[in-house]
Design an enzyme around this catalytic site. Structure first.
Site, PDB file in Angstrom:
ATOM      1  N   CYS A   1       0.825  -1.212   0.000  1.00  0.00           N
ATOM      2  CA  CYS A   1       0.000   0.000   0.000  1.00  0.00           C
ATOM      3  C   CYS A   1       0.856   1.257   0.000  1.00  0.00           C
ATOM      4  CB  CYS A   1      -0.942  -0.001   1.194  1.00  0.00           C
ATOM      5  SG  CYS A   1      -0.135   0.126   2.816  1.00  0.00           S
TER       6      CYS A   1
ATOM      7  N   HIS B   1      -2.303   0.948   7.295  1.00  0.00           N
ATOM      8  CA  HIS B   1      -2.626   0.889   5.875  1.00  0.00           C
ATOM      9  C   HIS B   1      -2.768   2.296   5.312  1.00  0.00           C
ATOM     10  CE1 HIS B   1      -4.125  -0.703   2.149  1.00  0.00           C
ATOM     11  NE2 HIS B   1      -5.323  -0.179   2.301  1.00  0.00           N
TER      12      HIS B   1
ATOM     13  N   ASP C   1      -8.430   2.167  -3.498  1.00  0.00           N
ATOM     14  CA  ASP C   1      -7.399   1.370  -2.825  1.00  0.00           C
ATOM     15  C   ASP C   1      -6.852   0.328  -3.796  1.00  0.00           C
ATOM     16  OD1 ASP C   1      -5.785  -0.049  -1.132  1.00  0.00           O
ATOM     17  OD2 ASP C   1      -7.288  -0.343   0.431  1.00  0.00           O
TER      18      ASP C   1
END
Length: 266
Positions: A73, A111, A126
């Site tokens: 991420c 995250h 995302d």
């Protein structure tokens, strides 16, 4: 010399010329990004130090996008945010945590993902989560949203919002919790410090150790996630889980998940 190149980025993810600032284009960019560039925990190499805040975006672009190795991420969502901003989208970076990650670190910045404000609506984006999760942007609101056989909803828990998912025959489960407060890159300094401590305390952090593998890939109507020896496939909302015990098969699965040939075989 700057390596980051919007046209090269778009071409790499199969969206050459897709420069519109609208929800249809955003959906295509999001899904094609997930299908083209895998979640690949092995790219997060901390052998020369932990750098989440002062990330070299040009070097990461070369590795994650041009070479097609994908990333985590902190790599993929950061690059995707830059791509969207350069295309003209209004992007805010958000932080989230999974139950497992929050328990391990005690932090709410485990995250990194994003929010796009577009035509009076907010959308979650995302492209850096291993899965299973949403394949296309999610509208911020109370309604249940369906994508490829799975359902998603955002549940207000007071101080945080829970993103929940369920398949065709599974119950609602939490993907991660978050707030809509925009973040700065420096907010991940705490995560850097946590990882430094973890690495110092663990002498067995090899990224290719079977127990430490975490990778994921999206295909047209689902996702595949390999976490350690646990192999999960979601297709049209139906989940299949098995444990991979054979080392040779495990190695083949990792190689296939991370290869450009993956999407052609689904």
């Amino acid at each position: 010399m700057n390596v980051f190149d919007v046209d090269r980025y778009l071409e790499r993810i199969g969206c050459a010329g897709e420069t519109g600032v609208d929800i249809a284009t955003l959906r295509r960019l999001h899904k094609k990004h997930l299908m083209t560039l895998p979640y690949n925990g092995a790219t997060q190499d901390f052998s020369d130090g932990v750098r989440l805040v002062d990330l070299d975006e040009d070097a990461t672009f070369e590795t994650s996008v041009v070479q097609g190795r994908g990333g985590t991420c902190f790599q993929l969502n950061r690059l995707f945010a830059r791509l969207l901003i350069e295309l003209g989208y209004d992007v805010a970076v958000l932080a989230a945590s999974t139950a497992e990650g929050r328990e391990a670190s005690g932090l709410d910045v485990e995250h990194m993902f994003g929010r796009v404000a577009l035509d009076g609506e907010d959308w979650l984006v995302d492209v850096g989560y291993p899965g299973p999760s949403y394949l296309e942007p999610l509208l911020v609101g109370e309604a249940v949203q369906s994508q490829y056989g799975s359902q998603y909803r955002l549940v207000d828990r007071g101080s945080r919002i829970a993103l929940q998912r369920r398949g065709r025959i599974t119950r609602w489960t939490v993907v991660y919790t978050f707030t809509l407060r925009p973040r700065q890159w420096s907010d991940w300094r705490q995560m850097e410090e946590f990882l430094v401590r973890e690495i110092a305390a663990d002498t067995d952090t090899g990224p290719q150790d079977g127990r430490n593998i975490l990778c994921g890939r999206t295909f047209d109507n689902g996702q595949v996630v390999l976490k350690g020896r646990r192999h999960l496939t979601v297709r049209d909302g139906r989940e299949e889980i098995r444990t991979v015990t054979d080392d040779a098969e495990h190695e083949r699965l990792v190689s296939h998940l991370l290869s450009d040939a993956f999407s052609a075989t689904r």
